[in-house]
Design an enzyme around this catalytic site. Structure first.
Site, PDB file in Angstrom:
ATOM      1  N   HIS A   1       7.687  -8.661  -4.523  1.00 33.72           N
ATOM      2  CA  HIS A   1       7.385  -7.753  -5.635  1.00 33.72           C
ATOM      3  C   HIS A   1       8.499  -7.767  -6.669  1.00 33.72           C
ATOM      4  CE1 HIS A   1       5.049  -4.269  -7.266  1.00 33.72           C
ATOM      5  NE2 HIS A   1       4.083  -4.903  -6.620  1.00 33.72           N
TER       6      HIS A   1
ATOM      7  N   TYR B   1       8.857  -1.600  -0.966  1.00 32.74           N
ATOM      8  CA  TYR B   1       7.503  -1.749  -1.508  1.00 32.74           C
ATOM      9  C   TYR B   1       6.531  -2.079  -0.377  1.00 32.74           C
ATOM     10  CZ  TYR B   1       3.400  -3.918  -3.439  1.00 32.74           C
ATOM     11  OH  TYR B   1       2.093  -4.240  -3.698  1.00 32.74           O
TER      12      TYR B   1
HETATM   13 MG    MG Z   1       1.825  -8.620  -5.465  1.00 31.97          MG
END
Ligand code: MG
Length: 430
Positions: free
Chosen positions: A236, A185
């Site tokens: 995340h 991510y």
């Molecule tokens: Mg965030």
């Protein structure tokens, strides 16, 4: 029990009307949701018009993955309850609309409520001739420190980017790095490792490789950049909570400003274990859609920063109350500020940042020329800070005619946010 409709045969006063005399002669005459995508991401703007010529308010209702659903709630369900009401009653309107469907909360309804709520604060500011941050008690800081995002294919690329940001005046930077041979991510893909094994799923998510890459990244950053710059990392919510504990512990020597979303909203109980095992500061909450979700986290001091996506909890009114509650527990704010918050939403973040004693940090988003043209008065960022505007209300306008030039992308279900997959092909939470 939602049997009210069955028992109300005779015309009755509109249920939304309060029992007191409206405080001013102004009335809401129209409420509309408008979708536009000047930067490619679909933004949802709510415009509230009033009976006073030229007096209108604008709010952010952006839930880009379900934009049409939010617009339907605004146009079909909220507007009929608002037309004819006095825009001055912001708190009563928020309370009334919140329970007006009996079932409440959730990102679709909350974003619709936020569009209305911010627009009413905008109107109140314009009526008073004051910026919204003045209505919240006035500023308690000169400008608002922001953090920006650095990402690279390897630790040195990230270090170079952080260095460049520091030279521009940033003191806080979020850092994400590619994971060799795997997807991740917030960072570009790394070059494929030489002699890499064949994989079932290209760019699969590999939590063990990610954990090693993050540890190496922050060791390298501290070595290259020294102790002063404030570093942030966003997990995340992608790892098993056990790995979240290990990552927070691994990163302790590198003195993070905070570690973001180490666990998913479904795993909040793990925060107690994480907290007991490490002093790495924790930020959490951009996925929460009900202020009540923060209660155990704040009350037990399981986080240091709340990462609220303000429109996802209903706008300025609930966010302001939540910020005040957090202050009592020593928890600071770090409002979510990505590109799927409109410039109007960023102005709402800024108003709260300026007025909150327990402000922590603000995530920035730099809007390009098209978005700045569609939203005149877009908040100004320079020297690593957001600077307040003295313009009345939220200070951001909306050129609706120009916005039509940037229609939202066709809504392809599932395209707005594709979940990652693990090596065996199984879906991984975002
Ligand atoms: Mg965030």
């Amino acid at each position: 029990m939602s049997d009210q409709a069955a028992t109300s045969a005779a015309p009755a006063p509109r249920p939304a009307e309060p029992p007191w005399a409206p405080p001013s002669g102004v009335r809401i005459t129209a409420v509309r949701a408008i979708l536009t995508a000047p930067a490619g991401t679909t933004l949802v703007v709510v415009r509230v018009d009033t009976s006073e010529p030229g007096l209108y308010g604008l709010g952010c209702a952006t839930f880009t993955q379900r934009a049409a659903a939010v617009a339907t709630v605004v146009d079909e369900y909220l507007a009929p309850q608002l037309i004819g009401r006095d825009p001055a009653d912001i708190t009563d309107i928020a309370s009334t609309l919140h329970v007006s469907g009996y079932w409440r909360s959730g990102p679709v309804l909350n974003n619709a409520l936020s569009g209305v709520d911010m627009a009413l604060w905008d109107i109140k500011g314009k009526q008073a001739g004051l910026p919204v941050w003045q209505l919240l008690g006035g500023r308690c800081r000169t400008a608002v420190p922001v953090y920006t995002h650095a990402a690279g294919r390897d630790p040195q690329e990230v270090a170079d980017e952080v260095q460049a940001f520091m030279e521009q005046g940033y003191q806080h930077v979020r850092c994400q790095v590619a994971v060799p041979g795997a997807g991740t991510y917030g960072a570009p893909a790394a070059a494929a490792a030489a002699g890499a094994r064949p994989v079932l799923t290209p760019d699969a998510w590999d939590p063990a490789a990610y954990r090693r890459a993050v540890r190496e990244l922050f060791a390298h950053l501290r070595e290259q950049l020294g102790p002063e710059v404030e570093l942030i990392h966003d997990v995340h919510e992608r790892v098993h909570p056990t790995d979240a504990v290990r990552i927070a512990k691994d990163l302790e020597p590198y003195d993070l400003f905070y570690l973001e979303d180490p666990v998913a909203p479904e795993d909040l109980e793990w925060l107690r274990i994480l907290r007991a095992g490490t002093v790495t500061p924790i930020a959490i909450g951009e996925l929460f859609t009900n202020p009540a979700e923060y209660r155990p986290v704040v009350q037990e001091r399981l986080c240091d920063f709340i990462r609220v996506h303000i429109s996802a909890i209903g706008g300025i009114t609930p966010a302001w109350r939540l910020a005040t509650a957090c202050e009592l527990f020593g928890v600071r704010t770090a409002w979510h500020g990505p590109g799927d918050v409109s410039p109007i939403g960023h102005a709402a973040n800024l108003a709260l940042d300026l007025a909150s004693p327990n402000f922590g940090i603000q995530e920035q988003h730099l809007f390009g020329p098209a978005a700045q043209e569609v939203f005149p008065g877009c908040p100004e960022i320079r020297d690593g800070h957001l600077w307040p505007s003295e313009a009345p209300g939220l200070g951001v306008d909306f050129d609706e005619r120009l916005a039509l030039k940037y229609p939202p992308r066709p809504a392809v279900p599932g395209q707005a946010w594709r979940p990652p997959r693990r090596a065996d092909g199984a879906v991984q939470r975002p």
